[in-house]
Design a protein around this motif. Structure first.
Motif, PDB file in Angstrom:
ATOM      1  N   ALA A 167       0.834  -1.201   0.000  1.00 17.87           N
ATOM      2  CA  ALA A 167       0.000   0.000   0.000  1.00 17.87           C
ATOM      3  C   ALA A 167       0.870   1.253   0.000  1.00 17.87           C
ATOM      4  O   ALA A 167       0.596   2.221  -0.731  1.00 17.87           O
ATOM      5  CB  ALA A 167      -0.930  -0.008   1.201  1.00 17.87           C
ATOM      6  N   VAL A 170       2.219   1.785  -3.463  1.00 12.80           N
ATOM      7  CA  VAL A 170       1.187   2.265  -4.391  1.00 12.80           C
ATOM      8  C   VAL A 170       0.897   3.735  -4.135  1.00 12.80           C
ATOM      9  O   VAL A 170       0.932   4.570  -5.046  1.00 12.80           O
ATOM     10  CB  VAL A 170      -0.114   1.445  -4.237  1.00 12.80           C
ATOM     11  CG1 VAL A 170      -1.244   2.074  -5.032  1.00 12.80           C
ATOM     12  CG2 VAL A 170       0.111   0.010  -4.689  1.00 12.80           C
ATOM     13  N   LEU A 171       0.637   4.049  -2.870  1.00  8.53           N
ATOM     14  CA  LEU A 171       0.216   5.416  -2.545  1.00  8.53           C
ATOM     15  C   LEU A 171       1.355   6.414  -2.727  1.00  8.53           C
ATOM     16  O   LEU A 171       1.106   7.594  -2.965  1.00  8.53           O
ATOM     17  CB  LEU A 171      -0.311   5.464  -1.113  1.00  8.53           C
ATOM     18  CG  LEU A 171      -1.621   4.700  -0.924  1.00  8.53           C
ATOM     19  CD1 LEU A 171      -1.983   4.597   0.548  1.00  8.53           C
ATOM     20  CD2 LEU A 171      -2.749   5.370  -1.704  1.00  8.53           C
ATOM     21  N   ARG A 173       3.094   6.701  -5.142  1.00  8.45           N
ATOM     22  CA  ARG A 173       3.181   7.164  -6.539  1.00  8.45           C
ATOM     23  C   ARG A 173       2.439   8.487  -6.729  1.00  8.45           C
ATOM     24  O   ARG A 173       2.458   9.044  -7.821  1.00  8.45           O
ATOM     25  CB  ARG A 173       2.645   6.110  -7.507  1.00  8.45           C
ATOM     26  CG  ARG A 173       3.540   4.881  -7.569  1.00  8.45           C
ATOM     27  CD  ARG A 173       3.616   4.312  -8.973  1.00  8.45           C
ATOM     28  NE  ARG A 173       4.642   4.926  -9.783  1.00  8.45           N
ATOM     29  CZ  ARG A 173       4.891   4.615 -11.061  1.00  8.45           C
ATOM     30  NH1 ARG A 173       4.159   3.725 -11.662  1.00  8.45           N
ATOM     31  NH2 ARG A 173       5.837   5.218 -11.729  1.00  8.45           N
ATOM     32  N   GLY A 174       1.755   8.957  -5.712  1.00 11.91           N
ATOM     33  CA  GLY A 174       1.212  10.298  -5.828  1.00 11.91           C
ATOM     34  C   GLY A 174      -0.229  10.482  -5.404  1.00 11.91           C
ATOM     35  O   GLY A 174      -0.745  11.589  -5.400  1.00 11.91           O
ATOM     36  N   ALA A 175      -0.898   9.375  -5.046  1.00 10.52           N
ATOM     37  CA  ALA A 175      -2.324   9.495  -4.780  1.00 10.52           C
ATOM     38  C   ALA A 175      -2.640   9.837  -3.334  1.00 10.52           C
ATOM     39  O   ALA A 175      -3.798   9.895  -2.958  1.00 10.52           O
ATOM     40  CB  ALA A 175      -3.024   8.188  -5.170  1.00 10.52           C
ATOM     41  N   TYR A 176      -1.607  10.090  -2.527  1.00  3.72           N
ATOM     42  CA  TYR A 176      -1.851  10.221  -1.104  1.00  3.72           C
ATOM     43  C   TYR A 176      -0.914  11.266  -0.510  1.00  3.72           C
ATOM     44  O   TYR A 176       0.060  11.679  -1.135  1.00  3.72           O
ATOM     45  CB  TYR A 176      -1.615   8.859  -0.445  1.00  3.72           C
ATOM     46  CG  TYR A 176      -2.375   8.602   0.832  1.00  3.72           C
ATOM     47  CD1 TYR A 176      -3.684   9.003   0.984  1.00  3.72           C
ATOM     48  CD2 TYR A 176      -1.772   7.939   1.893  1.00  3.72           C
ATOM     49  CE1 TYR A 176      -4.373   8.740   2.154  1.00  3.72           C
ATOM     50  CE2 TYR A 176      -2.454   7.654   3.066  1.00  3.72           C
ATOM     51  CZ  TYR A 176      -3.759   8.065   3.194  1.00  3.72           C
ATOM     52  OH  TYR A 176      -4.423   7.799   4.348  1.00  3.72           O
ATOM     53  N   GLY A 180      -0.502  10.790   5.455  1.00  4.03           N
ATOM     54  CA  GLY A 180      -1.202   9.523   5.365  1.00  4.03           C
ATOM     55  C   GLY A 180      -0.219   8.365   5.320  1.00  4.03           C
ATOM     56  O   GLY A 180      -0.424   7.328   5.967  1.00  4.03           O
ATOM     57  N   ILE A 184       0.154   5.093   7.976  1.00  6.44           N
ATOM     58  CA  ILE A 184       0.197   3.680   7.609  1.00  6.44           C
ATOM     59  C   ILE A 184       1.448   3.019   8.181  1.00  6.44           C
ATOM     60  O   ILE A 184       1.397   1.921   8.739  1.00  6.44           O
ATOM     61  CB  ILE A 184       0.137   3.529   6.079  1.00  6.44           C
ATOM     62  CG1 ILE A 184      -1.245   3.987   5.582  1.00  6.44           C
ATOM     63  CG2 ILE A 184       0.402   2.093   5.660  1.00  6.44           C
ATOM     64  CD1 ILE A 184      -1.389   3.975   4.081  1.00  6.44           C
TER      65      ILE A 184
END
Lengths: 194, 194
Positions: A167, A170-171, A173-176, A180, A184
């Motif tokens: 996670a 993934v995050l 890469r720019g989506a978060y 945040g 995690i």
DNA sequence: CAATATTTAAACCGATCGGTATAAACTATC
DNA sequence: GATAGTTTATACCGATCGGTTTAAATATTG
């Protein structure tokens, strides 16, 4: 015998790796590759065979030189708690340092996995299984050393740590948000806190 | 006034959505799209503007019709514990039912995010933030109802649940075993178990 | 039927795709 | 310096890419 090949296969592959890693398979063109690798189209096909072969080679090399090497490094840390802390910290640090936000080549490829051939799929599966096994070993060692709760199910917690790591990749890469990501990470470490 | 458009924009977009969802942006061609959507190239450009516009529209529609709708559905379940259980169960069930292993369109796109324009990035960011907010609300409600531990930090646990969900979506694309997915689900639910 | 608008099939555009072929320039060994 | 193999640049291949255009076929209203 007249001559040896003038470019190092591994060095050239490494440059290809960075491209595939950042842009993915489809979005990387042969023109991108020859330019970045600094070798001629003819040489590339002669030495590597084609785009797909080069991708596979880059993925294997990433698994060997980045994934496995990194895990080995952290596994050498004597305190498993410190090992986990450093590992997750380095993932978050990657995210700020790497302006390309490449994330993890294996994780990125696992998202495209349904459209790759079985060989590529197997590399991804094995790499992820290896990372999971790493986490399980860390948990078991921490339990043996008494720094992690004895009551934990090592396999379960290993899966959970793998999930958190994926996670984060993934995050990142720019989506978060950075905040945040740290939430995690904290939750991941809390899994094994006494 | 002589005629109205004969195909439903949303219906056509839905077919495009499935393609982009399964194959990603780069690997989906206009030929794929016109064939699957069942409309002519000219009509497509006239109605949607171009590949990128169509992708954006498909992503927005997914977020509205799939992501938000699904979350609304689970949020209507009165017992937050049951809501979480059903949600994670349905993710795992998706994985067995969907032979294409499409995963989640938003999560898939978040992996390509560095190479999409800011508008697309924002859709992904907002959708993920929305899902996180959903988890936080569920946790808070569970605490208020006494079915989740009062001591939990709802924001932290919300982030953790988001992370588990994303990892499940990634791994369900084929890089992991069914048993591993269930391990992760169990760990997610254990987060809020009393 | 006439008028209007849409959809279709098809040809077409320049650009790029992955991949190949060729011939000259280069670098090593003998 | 001759020889052998490697590199380069370059042109080339057919196919496909996203996107445009055109004209005929179609469907709806007045």
């Amino acid at each position: 015998m007249p001559w040896e090949k003038s470019f190092e296969l591994d060095t050239a592959t490494e440059k290809a790796m960075t491209l595939f890693w950042s842009k993915g398979y489809e979005a990387t063109s042969m023109a991108d590759l020859t330019k970045t690798m600094g070798i001629n189209k003819g040489s590339l096909y002669n030495a590597f065979g084609g785009k797909n072969d080069l991708f596979k080679r880059a993925l294997v090399q990433y698994d060997r030189d980045v994934t496995k090497r990194t895990l080995d490094m952290f596994e050498k840390i004597e305190n498993p708690k410190e090992a986990l802390e450093s590992l997750f910290e380095s993932i978050i640090k990657d995210c700020t340092n790497d302006t390309d936000h490449k994330g993890c080549f294996i994780v990125n490829t696992s998202l495209e996995t349904p459209h790759h051939n079985p060989e590529i799929q197997k590399i991804v599966q094995d790499s992820i299984a290896g990372t999971e096994a790493f986490f399980v070993r860390i948990v078991e060692r921490g339990q043996a050393l008494g720094v992690f709760p004895k009551g934990l199910n090592a396999k379960q917690v290993g899966s959970a740590l793998l999930a958190y790591m994926i996670a984060l990749r993934v995050l990142s890469r720019g989506a978060y948000t950075q905040a945040g990501l740290k939430n995690i990470r904290d939750q991941a470490l809390q899994l094994v806190s006494i």
